[in-house]
Design a protein around this motif. Sequence first.
Motif, mmCIF file in Angstrom:
data_model
loop_
_atom_site.group_PDB
_atom_site.id
_atom_site.type_symbol
_atom_site.label_atom_id
_atom_site.label_comp_id
_atom_site.label_asym_id
_atom_site.label_seq_id
_atom_site.Cartn_x
_atom_site.Cartn_y
_atom_site.Cartn_z
ATOM 1 N N PHE A 204 34.088 -16.459 -2.217
ATOM 2 C CA PHE A 204 33.396 -17.640 -1.712
ATOM 3 C C PHE A 204 32.374 -18.176 -2.721
ATOM 4 N N SER A 205 31.839 -17.309 -3.568
ATOM 5 C CA SER A 205 30.875 -17.751 -4.580
ATOM 6 C C SER A 205 31.542 -18.099 -5.906
ATOM 7 N N GLY B 108 34.972 -6.641 1.733
ATOM 8 C CA GLY B 108 33.655 -7.240 1.894
ATOM 9 C C GLY B 108 33.122 -7.830 0.607
ATOM 10 N N GLU B 109 33.137 -7.029 -0.453
ATOM 11 C CA GLU B 109 32.632 -7.514 -1.743
ATOM 12 C C GLU B 109 33.525 -8.622 -2.292
ATOM 13 N N LEU C 231 32.724 -12.037 -0.652
ATOM 14 C CA LEU C 231 31.521 -12.655 -1.213
ATOM 15 C C LEU C 231 31.794 -13.232 -2.596
ATOM 16 N N ALA C 232 32.542 -12.498 -3.414
ATOM 17 C CA ALA C 232 32.861 -12.975 -4.761
ATOM 18 C C ALA C 232 33.803 -14.175 -4.712
#
Length: 323
Positions: free
Chosen positions: A85-86, A78-79, A82-83
């Motif tokens: 995609f950003s 999960g984390e 996010l990392a």
Amino acid sequence: FVFVSGYAAAIAFSRIFRRAGFWLGTARIVKRVTELYACNLGLFFIIAALCETGNRLLGTGVDYIDLLNLSFFFQETGEALLALFSLRWVPNYFDILTMYMVVLAMLPLVMVIARWRKAAAAAACIMLYLAVYLFKLELPAEVSFDRPCFLNPFAWQFLFYSGFFLGAGWVKSPPIRTWLTIACAAFVVLSIPLSHWPTYSRVAWLDHLRTVIEPLVAKTDLGLLRWVHFLCLAYLSVAVFKGREHRLHGRWAAAIVLSGQQALPVFLVGIAMSFMGGMALDVWGRNIPKTIVVNAIGIVLLAAAATVVAWFKSQPWRLPAKS
């Protein structure tokens, strides 16, 4: 890749800025960066799948997930998503596209400055390059600990825009001169002992000299001597083909030209295939004949990929208009 990408960007985008204006030119850059962003994500999931497949099926004793620093993704999905995609997390193998996106995104600003003074645009690129060394300017590549991007985009933009300025005609390449050709050749030859670890590590004074000049040859921040070394190679390439340019349009060069025309798809296929080639050598063993075979197969498949992509882009299913 970085220099030629800058040169190609000048051919592809600078005329759009001139013809359609700043905002439409910027929109074209946004479109291209979005394409690169999607390719970066797609390539990541392909490589992650290859790593998992290799760990399950090959039995080579190599942990391919750990090899590419992907354990974070499999353990903290999960984390990590996010990392990823950003662009706050840049695993091994993925520095090139990330760097390319950042340097290309700088292009509208460069074009704005160039409208005023082209020399000012060049100065801005040089100042950004110097800021890397003066202020440790870098992009993070990890979430849980401190690690910068392996290819610092704020440094590598210097090479990208060196190509861009030449491609746009804002900077003229030096004419072919015998003395300059000899100087470039001497620089390249003298660089070999300081670039070859088995050589300089065995000679005390060479090893010490390499340590002293390390900031000037560092790959992450594009040491200045690395930039000069590339320009010397580029100059020598031009000198070799001066008056023989027609040879670059011969049949033997067709596959290379086609691969260059389909640069992004070929690059993406090459990244995946290079990892698969490493897996093949892990299974078969590493010696010179097997390495030659794997690389030869890779070259043929890259040319085949370029041919297939070009065929699809030609849209052969479209019927010609009736006369």
